[in-house]
Motif scaffolding. Structure first.
Motif, mmCIF file in Angstrom:
data_model
loop_
_atom_site.group_PDB
_atom_site.id
_atom_site.type_symbol
_atom_site.label_atom_id
_atom_site.label_comp_id
_atom_site.label_asym_id
_atom_site.label_seq_id
_atom_site.Cartn_x
_atom_site.Cartn_y
_atom_site.Cartn_z
ATOM 1 N N THR A 59 50.043 -20.120 28.695
ATOM 2 C CA THR A 59 49.411 -19.080 27.734
ATOM 3 C C THR A 59 49.471 -17.469 28.299
ATOM 4 O OG1 THR A 59 47.866 -18.771 25.821
ATOM 5 C CG2 THR A 59 47.039 -19.332 28.048
ATOM 6 N N THR A 60 49.022 -16.580 27.497
ATOM 7 C CA THR A 60 48.974 -15.417 28.071
ATOM 8 C C THR A 60 48.343 -15.155 29.273
ATOM 9 O OG1 THR A 60 49.058 -14.417 25.869
ATOM 10 C CG2 THR A 60 48.610 -13.062 27.311
ATOM 11 N N HIS A 61 48.990 -14.641 30.284
ATOM 12 C CA HIS A 61 48.429 -14.318 31.838
ATOM 13 C C HIS A 61 48.000 -15.448 32.347
ATOM 14 C CE1 HIS A 61 48.352 -10.260 30.064
ATOM 15 N NE2 HIS A 61 47.293 -10.249 29.252
ATOM 16 N N SER A 86 48.665 -8.406 38.797
ATOM 17 C CA SER A 86 49.418 -9.380 38.318
ATOM 18 C C SER A 86 51.004 -9.396 38.522
ATOM 19 C CB SER A 86 49.595 -8.851 36.679
ATOM 20 O OG SER A 86 48.083 -8.742 35.896
ATOM 21 N N ASN A 91 58.234 -15.578 32.176
ATOM 22 C CA ASN A 91 57.877 -16.077 30.749
ATOM 23 C C ASN A 91 57.663 -14.925 29.900
ATOM 24 O OD1 ASN A 91 56.285 -16.855 28.599
ATOM 25 N ND2 ASN A 91 56.169 -18.751 29.558
ATOM 26 N N ALA A 93 56.729 -14.040 26.980
ATOM 27 C CA ALA A 93 55.988 -14.105 25.838
ATOM 28 C C ALA A 93 54.338 -13.767 26.645
ATOM 29 C CB ALA A 93 56.105 -15.398 24.966
ATOM 30 N N ASN A 94 54.301 -14.479 27.830
ATOM 31 C CA ASN A 94 52.971 -14.568 28.461
ATOM 32 C C ASN A 94 52.943 -13.677 29.689
ATOM 33 O OD1 ASN A 94 52.187 -16.496 26.472
ATOM 34 N ND2 ASN A 94 53.389 -18.101 27.438
ATOM 35 N N ASP A 95 53.908 -13.132 30.254
ATOM 36 C CA ASP A 95 53.617 -12.316 31.336
ATOM 37 C C ASP A 95 52.890 -10.998 31.018
ATOM 38 O OD1 ASP A 95 54.695 -13.672 33.350
ATOM 39 O OD2 ASP A 95 56.922 -12.846 33.029
#
Length: 155
Positions: A59-61, A86, A91, A93-95
């Motif tokens: 999922t995100t992050h 980070s 990915n 969508a989630n990076d």
């Protein structure tokens, strides 16, 4: 099993990583050191990542480094690594990835139970926002306790 019972030695805050593979490797170091997994388990995670892409960015992050138990899982455990900066996993969508929850499960049933518990927490925007403010192992455990406590009133 509640995640708040996580072994404190598996929690890392403000880890420096050069890239996504380095982040995965560093997130898994405590699990190797505490004999939750063999080094071969870490190599399997990275091998699958290289072959199939960022399957562990769920999922995100957030990434969940794990592999099949046969790859070298020795005992059940989950850790937490908060990166200082980070990293990009690929990915889109989630990076970018900021948090890693390295997982070792000795069989598929326990693996699913642990993933289910983690999914409940990660589905709570307040829990995920709380990860941004965590600056110590104790604060991370307190965050887990707060949000797991809200789900089950018998504990």
């Amino acid at each position: 099993m509640k995640l708040q019972s996580v072994d404190e030695s598996l929690i890392q805050i403000d880890v420096e990583a050069e890239n996504f593979e380095d982040a995965v490797r560093k997130s898994m170091e405590p699990l190797v050191a505490q004999e939750y997994v063999k080094p071969s388990y870490v190599e399997k995670i990275l091998s699958i990542y290289r072959e199939t892409g960022p399957y562990i960015v769920i999922t995100t992050h957030i990434a969940l480094p794990h592999a099949d138990s046969e790859a070298g899982a020795l005992k059940m455990g989950i850790g937490f690594t908060k990166l200082k900066h980070s990293v990009v996993s690929g990915n889109v969508a989630n990076d970018p990835v900021k948090y890693l929850f390295p997982l070792s499960a000795t069989d598929s049933t326990k693996h699913i139970q642990m993933l289910s518990k983690l999914a409940e927490l990660l589905g709570n925007p307040s829990f995920v926002e709380g990860l941004d403010t965590v600056t110590s192992k104790e604060e991370f455990i307190a965050l887990l306790t707060k949000y797991e406590g809200n789900e089950q009133h018998d504990a």
